[in-house]
Design a protein around this motif. Structure first.
Motif, short mmCIF file in Angstrom:
data_model
loop_
_atom_site.label_atom_id
_atom_site.label_comp_id
_atom_site.label_asym_id
_atom_site.label_seq_id
_atom_site.Cartn_x
_atom_site.Cartn_y
_atom_site.Cartn_z
N ARG A 191 0.81 -1.21 0.00
CA ARG A 191 0.00 0.00 0.00
C ARG A 191 0.84 1.26 0.00
N GLN A 192 0.20 2.40 -0.26
CA GLN A 192 0.84 3.71 -0.18
C GLN A 192 1.11 4.06 1.30
N PRO A 193 2.02 5.02 1.55
CA PRO A 193 2.32 5.38 2.94
C PRO A 193 1.11 5.89 3.72
N ILE A 194 0.20 6.63 3.05
CA ILE A 194 -1.01 7.13 3.71
C ILE A 194 -2.23 6.64 2.93
N VAL A 195 -3.13 5.92 3.60
CA VAL A 195 -4.35 5.43 2.95
C VAL A 195 -5.54 5.60 3.89
N THR A 206 -19.91 -9.79 13.12
CA THR A 206 -19.07 -9.75 11.93
C THR A 206 -18.50 -8.35 11.75
N VAL A 207 -17.15 -8.28 11.63
CA VAL A 207 -16.44 -7.02 11.42
C VAL A 207 -15.64 -7.15 10.14
N GLU A 208 -15.75 -6.14 9.28
CA GLU A 208 -15.03 -6.14 8.01
C GLU A 208 -14.01 -5.02 7.99
N LEU A 209 -12.77 -5.36 7.66
CA LEU A 209 -11.67 -4.39 7.52
C LEU A 209 -11.23 -4.37 6.07
N SER A 210 -11.28 -3.21 5.43
CA SER A 210 -10.93 -3.09 4.01
C SER A 210 -9.81 -2.08 3.85
N ILE A 211 -8.68 -2.54 3.26
CA ILE A 211 -7.47 -1.73 3.17
C ILE A 211 -7.11 -1.52 1.70
N PRO A 212 -6.93 -0.28 1.23
CA PRO A 212 -6.51 -0.04 -0.15
C PRO A 212 -5.09 -0.54 -0.40
N ALA A 213 -4.88 -1.15 -1.56
CA ALA A 213 -3.54 -1.55 -1.99
C ALA A 213 -3.20 -0.76 -3.25
N TYR A 214 -2.14 -1.12 -3.92
CA TYR A 214 -1.73 -0.39 -5.12
C TYR A 214 -2.69 -0.64 -6.29
N ASN A 215 -2.75 0.36 -7.20
CA ASN A 215 -3.49 0.26 -8.46
C ASN A 215 -4.97 -0.05 -8.27
N GLY A 216 -5.57 0.54 -7.24
CA GLY A 216 -6.99 0.37 -7.03
C GLY A 216 -7.40 -0.98 -6.45
N LYS A 217 -6.45 -1.81 -6.08
CA LYS A 217 -6.76 -3.11 -5.48
C LYS A 217 -7.00 -2.95 -3.98
N ARG A 218 -7.57 -3.99 -3.37
CA ARG A 218 -7.85 -3.93 -1.94
C ARG A 218 -7.57 -5.27 -1.28
N ILE A 219 -7.30 -5.22 0.01
CA ILE A 219 -7.24 -6.41 0.86
C ILE A 219 -8.36 -6.27 1.89
N THR A 220 -9.24 -7.25 1.94
CA THR A 220 -10.38 -7.21 2.84
C THR A 220 -10.32 -8.38 3.80
N VAL A 221 -10.48 -8.09 5.09
CA VAL A 221 -10.46 -9.13 6.12
C VAL A 221 -11.83 -9.18 6.78
#
Length: 321
Positions: A191-195, A206-221
């Motif tokens: 990911r970028q330094p600030i997101v 149920t708790v969902e955590l969604s984190i931006p990655a590079y090029n518009g991609k995401r990691i979701t837990v």
């Protein structure tokens, strides 16, 4: 990979696991073992390659060793344990619902969200933990735990500010900015330094955590916390991503990361379990008035009065659009 952390009084909780739950756990253990083999073979191939070319041109014996290691690695990749197409961890959630009637009331909502992301499902992990369900919820919805409890694994990540909050009928959503404090932080490969990160209380369980990655991609837990009894809960972790990394390598990295963060969680969960749980569920708790605790405060407002018995939580309602 499924692991059980069992105290002496855990036998009853173990016995409540269904045959379907046990079979899913065995399948996850097989998959975890297969994942561990991937970095092991890669290390072996790299070691043989360095040794072969360290003194110039490799000998025929060294070339043969390198070829055999590569062949066995490809064979190992072909031995991946079979999983149902598009399962996405939903079977584990279905099996876990048998442990708690109140969790089952919200099951359709959780499964619908997991079904949306099923094509990007990467790993599932499941644990039985000897701590009250509310301790895990408190931990997941406390934004500051990313800085303190996971200081090592997240490399001094900092929460800058909460940028937006949105209540729903049965939960809520928080958007908050995080920064990587160190230029050497390993998370920079994702990911970028600030997101801006999204944290959603999808249901009381149920708790969902969604984190931006590079090029518009995401990691979701997706975290599912299933009460077993007043002192034990089942903790399910499912990770999804549309990153275009080689899938086996990405899965191995995520399995290791999930295990590391859980190990960091355990001492903190133990401290929470030793506290007066009524204090955790008090709306007058000052910490819950901070922006970083807004989502937990929302949880307490909706469900705090029913936490004396986890089986008394109300049936699910539709979220506010």
């Amino acid at each position: 990979m499924s692991t059980s952390i069992e105290p002496k009084n855990q036998q009853t909780a173990i016995q409540r696991q269904s045959p379907a739950d046990i079979s899913i756990s065995i399948a996850q253990i097989k998959n975890g073992i297969w994942m561990i083999g991937i970095p092991s073979w890669l290390f072996g191939i790299t070691d043989r390659g360095i040794a072969a070319f360290a003194h110039g041109a490799p000998s025929p014996a060294e070339v043969l060793q390198l070829m055999m290691a590569s062949f066995f690695f490809l064979t190992w990749l072909s031995l991946k344990p079979k999983q149902e197409e598009g399962d996405g961890g939903a079977q584990a959630v279905q099996a876990a619902s048998e442990l708690s009637h109140s969790f089952e009331n919200y099951l359709h909502r959780t499964q619908a969200r997991m079904h949306e992301m099923r094509e990007n499902h990467l790993i599932s992990q499941g644990y039985i933990l000897p701590y009250p369900y509310v301790c895990q919820i408190y931990h997941l919805l406390n934004l500051k735990h990313l800085e303190s409890i996971h200081n090592f694994s997240l490399g001094n990540l900092k929460v800058i500010q909460v940028s937006d909050v949105e209540p729903t009928a049965i939960g809520g959503r928080v958007k908050f900015q995080t920064t990587l404090d160190s230029p050497m932080n390993a998370l920079r490969i994702w990911r970028q330094p600030i997101v801006e990160v999204d944290l959603t209380l999808l249901t009381p369980y149920t708790v969902e955590l969604s984190i931006p990655a590079y090029n518009g991609k995401r990691i979701t837990v997706m975290f599912n916390v299933v009460p077993i009894d007043e002192n034990n809960h089942k903790f399910l972790i499912d990770i999804y991503s549309d990153l275009k990394w080689p899938r086996p390598i990405l899965q191995a990295v995520l399995h290791f990361s999930a295990c590391l963060t859980l190990v960091e969680d355990l001492p903190y969960l133990q401290k929470l379990a030793e506290r007066n749980l009524n204090r955790l569920l008090s709306t007058s708790n000052r910490s819950s008035e901070q922006d970083t605790m807004w989502l937990y405060k929302r949880f307490v407002e909706l469900y705090g009065a029913d936490m004396k018995s986890v089986e008394q939580l109300p049936a699910a309602e539709e979220a506010v659009s």
